[in-house]
Write a protein that holds these residues in place. Structure first.
Motif, PDB file in Angstrom:
ATOM      1  N   ASN A 689      14.089 -10.405  -2.637  1.00  0.00           N
ATOM      2  CA  ASN A 689      13.814 -10.291  -3.713  1.00  0.00           C
ATOM      3  C   ASN A 689      12.830  -9.056  -3.286  1.00  0.00           C
ATOM      4  O   ASN A 689      12.483  -8.355  -2.005  1.00  0.00           O
ATOM      5  N   HIS A 690      12.753  -7.786  -4.057  1.00  0.00           N
ATOM      6  CA  HIS A 690      12.192  -6.831  -4.021  1.00  0.00           C
ATOM      7  C   HIS A 690      11.109  -7.089  -4.336  1.00  0.00           C
ATOM      8  O   HIS A 690      10.176  -7.479  -5.018  1.00  0.00           O
ATOM      9  N   TRP A 691      10.335  -6.204  -3.252  1.00  0.00           N
ATOM     10  CA  TRP A 691       8.529  -6.028  -3.548  1.00  0.00           C
ATOM     11  C   TRP A 691       8.088  -4.561  -3.479  1.00  0.00           C
ATOM     12  O   TRP A 691       8.807  -4.079  -3.383  1.00  0.00           O
ATOM     13  N   VAL A 692       6.965  -4.969  -4.297  1.00  0.00           N
ATOM     14  CA  VAL A 692       5.782  -3.656  -4.020  1.00  0.00           C
ATOM     15  C   VAL A 692       4.498  -4.070  -3.334  1.00  0.00           C
ATOM     16  O   VAL A 692       4.497  -5.183  -4.202  1.00  0.00           O
ATOM     17  N   VAL A 693       4.482  -3.935  -2.081  1.00  0.00           N
ATOM     18  CA  VAL A 693       3.659  -4.296  -1.744  1.00  0.00           C
ATOM     19  C   VAL A 693       2.089  -3.757  -1.696  1.00  0.00           C
ATOM     20  O   VAL A 693       1.798  -1.903  -1.043  1.00  0.00           O
ATOM     21  N   ASP A 694       0.875  -3.705  -2.100  1.00  0.00           N
ATOM     22  CA  ASP A 694      -0.723  -3.310  -1.826  1.00  0.00           C
ATOM     23  C   ASP A 694      -1.653  -3.375  -0.482  1.00  0.00           C
ATOM     24  O   ASP A 694      -1.648  -4.868  -0.678  1.00  0.00           O
ATOM     25  N   ARG A 747       3.685   0.202  -0.717  1.00  0.00           N
ATOM     26  CA  ARG A 747       5.336   0.258  -0.566  1.00  0.00           C
ATOM     27  C   ARG A 747       6.051  -0.376  -1.190  1.00  0.00           C
ATOM     28  O   ARG A 747       5.931  -1.271  -1.673  1.00  0.00           O
ATOM     29  N   PHE A 748       6.554   0.911  -1.582  1.00  0.00           N
ATOM     30  CA  PHE A 748       8.441  -0.656  -2.279  1.00  0.00           C
ATOM     31  C   PHE A 748       8.957  -0.850  -1.568  1.00  0.00           C
ATOM     32  O   PHE A 748       9.264  -0.338  -0.278  1.00  0.00           O
TER      33      PHE A 748
END
Length: 809
Positions: A689-694, A747-748
């Motif tokens: 999957n694509h992720w956006v992470v904090d 980050r993406f």
């Protein structure tokens, strides 16, 4: 031994005593309840500059540092400082004018600087007439007026700024009339300075409409500043000789332009080349500037009967032979400013329109019209003659009209004293009267804004009382500074809403009866009339917020609840629904202040949280039944649980849209996934999957503020992109491997199709966001994600977003 008084003496003495106590009482009353304008010694019409100047004088006199033996010095100075803090801010000033101090309950103030600050750092250029201190409200209008501006962005505490100040003052005097010299206090206007890319002090920029700002990088001497400025001044000095003299002058005369010519002979003084260049810049577009060397052009000078150095102004139509010098003006001065003023006084005045031709002239052209009372009236600044040149590209003609010759015409325009107005080429119906400063750059700003906007002056004849179309009407007084500040914002808003909403202004000093009819008690009061519905605008004076207000009227984001709909929609809400409700009363001033913020918040929560309000004045018994004991009472109703009736009350100090939004979002179930080192490797680095992470730390304040925003991002992207959070305090090694150097960092990651990534830190692109609000950040993230997911063909691209005020570690 006592003294007996007769009845008359007793009554007379009693009256004296009562009068004494009455006077003392009134003195105490005035002393304790003195209004802010009186405290500063300014009128209600005072400009920002006048308010600063008045406060500075009082600060130097009353500051506790200078009055150590006065036990009341601190409290007395707090009153003066409070008055200044309110009156310098347009929004607070309006609230104070409308509601008095009770309208400022949420803005108490209470801090002030040392005496040295007010002596050396405060209002550095306020006493310099050649330097114009610009604030955020007037900056763009000034620098886009068409004039050349050289602006000094400074900070009061900057030593280099103070070192420059004497030179900047001298420089301003030298170039006065050639270009505008401005100053921006970045201590007061941080946002303006950020917007203009100012990150060091002092920063000096040249501005002219239609060109990018140019920063000055040279040394800070007056000569270097002068040389730099002259590079941007449009100045051409033509050397004239026998072969081109007559043709050059006649060509200019045919275009209605005269010549200023210096004749230089040996043995006598003539204008220097630098002075001629300065004059050419000062007279740009009005008069051509040239010079003749009589040593080499002896015959030409003799033909004009010129035997010594001199300077002459040849207006269009002047005679060019030595027998008749009709119309030629000989100038004895060698000073550029004196020559400039002399020529400006001798330039032709604006065209005088007659009552018979007025209707036809206004119907076919745009006009800037000066209304005067008596043809011999000459109160205009000679610099205003530059208007004809500076408004040429706007196709605006300049003229005058004598109201004493046709008073009925002027009264139809609601003109009863000298003023000027912009007519927009639609005849006598579409016009706007100027209420600002009668100086060149302010008039230019009005003319350029007005002809391209859709705001008109209203009166009894055209007031939209029974109009089918919706109108926004601004009830104002010309002497009111917040009113004048609002007018350009109305013009901006009118361009965005053209065809949907009409805009008009009504001067309550002229149309008092009409304003009383609508119970106008403070200025400005802005009202939207939509047939039988009337809505008063309570927001800040900006085009953006006016647009928000109108948008909310067209598409309401807040649901007006009744006891019945409250029970149906809130108490009997679906299991996955949540609500935020404002219990208010219309007479409650904090409620009035909250309302525009409440609507603004609601627009950002559409689809996530239902937002409503209930009028407790109308439904008093219902609110009492719901145990509402104060106004406004803000409650959050979470997803339904087994508890019979559950809500959370807002007890925060700030009731702005951002704070309320963060509070509400904090109650929503978490949409992002808490990642451990194992799940980070398995799902993010090795997943499909694509992720956006904090990446965050629990103790980090900016991380806490951003957490609800990230949850909103996670909800918005649900089904398209996975959202995760990594606690860098608990999993420091994971964050170190990812190269995280600040909290929070977002980050993406886009997963490779053919091989599994093992090193999250290997990114091809890294980008920082320099935004202030989390709304800006969220919009930026959405835009980048859209590009990221749909427009990139590379197998992997990582993007690091370092948030503002993030914590370095």
């Amino acid at each position: 031994m006592g003294v007996w008084l007769n009845k008359d003496d007793y009554v007379r003495d009693l009256k004296r005593v009562m009068l004494f106590f009455l006077v003392m009482y009134m003195a105490i009353l005035v002393g304790t309840d003195q209004d802010f304008y009186s405290l500063l010694g300014v009128s209600k019409t005072a400009s920002s500059r006048e308010i600063r100047q008045a406060f500075k004088k009082l600060a130097l006199k009353l500051h506790p540092d200078k009055n150590p033996n006065n036990p009341n010095a601190h409290s007395d100075f707090l009153k003066v400082n409070r008055a200044y803090e309110v009156l310098k801010d347009e929004d607070l000033r309006k609230k104070y004018d409308k509601y008095g101090e009770k309208g400022l309950a949420d803005n108490q103030g209470g801090q002030y600087e040392s005496w040295n600050y007010y002596r050396y750092d405060f209002g550095i250029y306020d006493d310099d007439p050649e330097i114009i201190t610009l604030d955020r409200r007037e900056f763009d209008a000034a620098v886009n007026s068409g004039e050349l501006w050289f602006v000094n962005f400074y900070s009061p505490g900057c030593s280099h700024c103070h070192d420059l100040a004497p030179t900047w003052r001298d420089f301003a005097k030298v170039v006065d009339g050639l270009l505008r010299i401005g100053a921006v206090n970045c201590g007061d206007d941080r946002m303006l300075c950020r917007m203009k890319g100012v990150n060091s002090y002092p920063s000096l920029f040249i501005f002219r409409s239609g060109m990018a700002a140019v920063k000055y990088h040279g040394d800070r001497s007056k000569e270097s500043l002068m040389n730099f400025a002259m590079q941007h001044v449009r100045s051409t000095v033509t050397e004239l000789w026998t072969g081109n003299f007559v043709n050059s002058i006649q060509t200019a005369f045919a275009a209605g332009i005269g010549w200023l010519i210096t004749f230089c002979s040996e043995g006598s003084d003539c204008l220097t080349s630098q002075t001629r260049l300065r004059l050419s810049g000062m007279l740009d577009g009005l008069v051509n500037v040239g010079w003749v060397d009589c040593a080499t052009q002896d015959n030409l000078c003799k033909s004009l009967d010129i035997t010594t150095s001199t300077t002459a102004y040849f207006p269009p139509g002047a005679t060019l032979n030595n027998k008749e010098k009709s119309g030629i003006l000989f100038l004895n001065s060698l000073d550029a400013k004196e020559i400039y003023l002399e020529i400006m006084h001798n330039l032709p005045d604006f065209e005088l329109l007659s009552a018979n031709s007025l209707q036809d002239r206004l119907a076919h052209h745009r006009w800037l019209l000066f209304f005067q009372f008596g043809q011999n009236e000459n109160s205009n600044d000679p610099e205003l003659k530059k208007l004809k040149t500076l408004l040429k590209n706007e196709h605006i003609q300049i003229g005058k009209f004598d109201c004493s010759s046709a008073p009925d015409v002027c009264s139809n325009f609601y003109v009863f004293q000298p003023c000027l107005a912009v007519f927009k080429g639609q005849g006598t119906k579409e016009f706007e009267i100027h209420h600002g400063k009668k100086i060149l750059y302010d008039i230019l700003a009005l003319a350029k804004e007005s002809v391209n906007s859709h705001v008109t002056t209203l009166g009894p004849q055209n007031f939209p009382a029974n109009e089918k179309e919706p109108w926004l009407v601004d009830f104002f007084a010309p002497w009111c500074p917040p009113c004048r500040a609002l007018l350009p914002e109305l013009r901006k808003a009118s361009k965005h809403l053209y065809g949907q909403l009409k805009f008009g202004t009504l001067d309550c000093t002229i149309h008092e009866g009409l304003c009383n009819m609508y119970n106008i008690q403070a200025y400005p009061t802005t009202v939207v009339f939509n047939q039988s519905n009337i809505h008063e605008y309570e927001g800040h004076h900006s085009a953006e917020q006016i647009l928000e207000f109108v948008e909310d009227l067209m598409n309401p984001s807040v649901i007006s609840l009744t006891p019945t709909t409250f029970n149906e929609l809130v108490k009997q809400r679906k299991h996955d629904e949540v609500w935020m409700v404002d219990f208010y009363s219309p007479w409650c001033h904090p409620c009035q202040i909250l309302m525009p913020e409440w609507k603004r918040m609601a627009r950002t929560l559409i689809g996530l949280i239902n937002v409503g309000s209930i009028d407790c004045q109308q439904y008093h018994s219902f609110c009492a039944q719901e145990n509402v004991r104060r106004y406004p009472e803000i409650r959050f109703f979470p997803q339904k649980s087994n508890k019979a009736y559950e809500y959370h009350s807002y007890n925060g100090w700030n009731r702005d849209a951002y704070s309320l939004r963060i509070w509400g979002l904090g109650f929503l179930p978490q949409a992002s996934i808490d990642l451990t080192p194992q799940t980070f490797n398995e799902k993010v680095l090795q997943g499909k999957n694509h992720w956006v992470v904090d990446f965050y730390a629990p103790w980090c304040g900016p991380c806490q503020n951003f957490a609800p925003e990230f949850e909103l991002l996670a909800r918005t992207l649900k089904g398209k992109v996975k959202a995760g959070k990594v606690d860098c305090q608990a999993y420091a090694q994971t964050c170190q491997k990812a190269g995280i150097r600040a909290y929070p960092t977002v980050r993406f990651s886009k997963i490779m199709r053919k091989e599994i990534r093992t090193n999250f830190n290997d990114v091809e692109n890294e980008e920082k966001i320099e935004k202030k609000s989390t709304d800006d950040i969220r919009r930026y993230l959405f835009r980048k994600l859209l590009i990221f997911l749909m427009g990139i063909n590379e197998p992997y691209l990582g993007l690091t977003v370092a948030l503002p005020e993030s914590v370095q570690h």
